[in-house]
Design a protein around this motif. Structure first.
Motif, PDB file in Angstrom:
ATOM      1  N   ASN A  15       0.817  -1.224   0.000  1.00  0.00           N
ATOM      2  CA  ASN A  15       0.000   0.000   0.000  1.00  0.00           C
ATOM      3  C   ASN A  15       0.849   1.272   0.000  1.00  0.00           C
ATOM      4  OD1 ASN A  15       1.068  -0.129   2.564  1.00  0.00           O
ATOM      5  ND2 ASN A  15      -0.889  -0.041   3.630  1.00  0.00           N
ATOM      6  N   SER A  43       6.759  -3.810  14.966  1.00  0.00           N
ATOM      7  CA  SER A  43       6.320  -5.181  14.648  1.00  0.00           C
ATOM      8  C   SER A  43       6.894  -5.647  13.318  1.00  0.00           C
ATOM      9  CB  SER A  43       4.796  -5.272  14.592  1.00  0.00           C
ATOM     10  OG  SER A  43       4.264  -5.062  15.863  1.00  0.00           O
ATOM     11  N   ARG A  47       8.923  -9.002  13.210  1.00  0.00           N
ATOM     12  CA  ARG A  47       8.531 -10.122  12.353  1.00  0.00           C
ATOM     13  C   ARG A  47       9.639 -10.460  11.358  1.00  0.00           C
ATOM     14  NH1 ARG A  47       3.219  -7.550  12.246  1.00  0.00           N
ATOM     15  NH2 ARG A  47       3.802  -6.651  10.247  1.00  0.00           N
ATOM     16  N   GLN A  83       2.657 -10.443  20.303  1.00  0.00           N
ATOM     17  CA  GLN A  83       1.812  -9.606  21.160  1.00  0.00           C
ATOM     18  C   GLN A  83       0.791 -10.411  21.932  1.00  0.00           C
ATOM     19  OE1 GLN A  83      -0.059  -6.427  18.913  1.00  0.00           O
ATOM     20  NE2 GLN A  83       1.933  -5.535  18.632  1.00  0.00           N
TER      21      GLN A  83
HETATM   22  P1  ADP Z   1       0.971  -3.523  15.384  1.00  0.00           P
HETATM   23  O1  ADP Z   1       0.997  -2.156  14.755  1.00  0.00           O
HETATM   24  O2  ADP Z   1       1.241  -3.464  16.832  1.00  0.00           O
HETATM   25  O3  ADP Z   1       1.771  -4.517  14.644  1.00  0.00           O
HETATM   26  P2  ADP Z   1      -1.603  -3.722  14.215  1.00  0.00           P
HETATM   27  O4  ADP Z   1      -2.895  -3.952  14.917  1.00  0.00           O
HETATM   28  O5  ADP Z   1      -1.266  -2.438  13.573  1.00  0.00           O
HETATM   29  O6  ADP Z   1      -0.513  -4.083  15.316  1.00  0.00           O
HETATM   30  O7  ADP Z   1      -1.383  -4.848  13.123  1.00  0.00           O
HETATM   31  C1  ADP Z   1      -1.978  -6.124  13.228  1.00  0.00           C
HETATM   32  C2  ADP Z   1      -1.880  -6.831  11.878  1.00  0.00           C
HETATM   33  O8  ADP Z   1      -2.434  -6.023  10.822  1.00  0.00           O
HETATM   34  C3  ADP Z   1      -0.435  -7.103  11.457  1.00  0.00           C
HETATM   35  O9  ADP Z   1      -0.361  -8.397  10.876  1.00  0.00           O
HETATM   36  C4  ADP Z   1      -0.111  -6.045  10.445  1.00  0.00           C
HETATM   37  O10 ADP Z   1       0.801  -6.524   9.463  1.00  0.00           O
HETATM   38  C5  ADP Z   1      -1.456  -5.759   9.813  1.00  0.00           C
HETATM   39  N1  ADP Z   1      -1.564  -4.336   9.431  1.00  0.00           N
HETATM   40  C6  ADP Z   1      -1.255  -3.273  10.189  1.00  0.00           C
HETATM   41  N2  ADP Z   1      -1.449  -2.122   9.530  1.00  0.00           N
HETATM   42  C7  ADP Z   1      -1.910  -2.470   8.313  1.00  0.00           C
HETATM   43  C8  ADP Z   1      -2.295  -1.737   7.167  1.00  0.00           C
HETATM   44  N3  ADP Z   1      -2.239  -0.404   7.123  1.00  0.00           N
HETATM   45  N4  ADP Z   1      -2.713  -2.420   6.098  1.00  0.00           N
HETATM   46  C9  ADP Z   1      -2.766  -3.752   6.143  1.00  0.00           C
HETATM   47  N5  ADP Z   1      -2.422  -4.512   7.178  1.00  0.00           N
HETATM   48  C10 ADP Z   1      -1.981  -3.882   8.252  1.00  0.00           C
END
Ligand code: ADP
Ligand code: ADP
Length: 225
Positions: A15, A43, A47, A83
């Motif tokens: 994106n 993260s 990862r 997490q």
């Molecule tokens: P953190 O930021 O603490 O990793 P999130 O709740 O943001 O936790 O992310 C949880 C999941 O969603 C992860 O697997 C991450 O890759 C995915 N994710 C986070 N932001 C986006 C985004 N903007 N678009 C798509 N997937 C996302």
């Protein structure tokens, strides 16, 4: 001595979000804190170190192991505490830990019993070993996650935002457990809580918008914030 080296690692998601922007860090044995707000890229970096995703560019080595290209080698020596520990509510603690030990390649029953017993005691879950994980508190689940992560004596331990949702007593217990680990492994603790880092870590970095802003000893860094 064991050492994790991250050199010029970048990652852009499909994106267009630049999650890691030329990240370079040299991380020795011990507790290392990665501090940053939500969305900073923590993260993504965790990862990547845990071989769950690949960066677009850059190099990562753990001792002699190339972390990006020798995934199987890394995974043998990796402990990853995400997490939220994926929960199996109907499984009993001892049985599930034993099962994960089998997956780690501990095929000998007697030695497995020894390892599982030691880990349940170390994480203060011995009394709860016959109970189902569904009835565990947040702190107990986290400690169970540590027990799983410790199977196989990891040289690299990745801990992603671990103290969210823990009460103060559980938090202290959990962090002490981690600092014991830092005596023999590289332990990276990702968090947005300054105290997690300042109380425990010997080194730390601050990350924001995918960039490392500062790398220092915690007390000196916190004084600058
Ligand atoms: P953190 O930021 O603490 O990793 P999130 O709740 O943001 O936790 O992310 C949880 C999941 O969603 C992860 O697997 C991450 O890759 C995915 N994710 C986070 N932001 C986006 C985004 N903007 N678009 C798509 N997937 C996302
Ligand atoms: P943190 O763990 O510090 O909260 P993340 O590594 O989860 O940060 O996210 C860094 C940035 O990348 C955020 O802007 C997030 O929305 C975005 N992101 C994370 N995972 C994905 C994903 N799978 N797809 C798209 N964007 C993502």
């Amino acid at each position: 001595e064991l050492h994790l080296s991250i050199r010029n690692v970048s990652k852009t998601y499909p994106n267009g979000v630049l999650a890691l922007d030329h990240v370079s860090l040299e991380i020795p044995k011990g507790m290392y804190g990665l501090l940053g707000p939500n969305g900073a890229g923590k993260s993504t970096l965790m990862r990547t170190l845990a071989t769950l995703q690949e960066p677009d560019s850059g190099e990562i080595t753990l001792g002699e192991i190339n972390v990006i290209h020798q995934k199987a080698e890394v995974r043998k020596t990796l402990g990853y505490l995400p997490q939220e520990f994926g929960l199996y509510p109907k499984a009993k603690a001892e049985e599930l830990l034993d099962y994960f030990a089998v997956l780690k390649g501990l095929t000998n029953r007697a030695s497995r019993k020894e390892v599982v017993t030691a880990l349940l005691k170390q994480t203060n879950l011995w009394e709860k070993r016959k109970q189902k994980l569904g009835g565990f508190s947040g702190g107990m689940k986290q400690r169970f996650g540590v027990a799983v992560a410790l199977l196989g004596n990891p040289r690299l331990m990745i801990v992603d935002e671990p103290t969210a949702g823990l009460d103060p007593a559980e938090r202290v217990r959990f962090l002490n457990l981690l600092s014991e680990l830092g005596e023999k492994s590289v332990v990276i603790l990702s968090t947005h809580i300054v105290e997690d880092v300042s109380e425990l870590c010997t080194r730390m970095a601050i990350i924001n918008k995918g960039k490392i802003l500062l790398e220092a000893e915690p007390l000196k860094a916190v004084a600058k914030i």
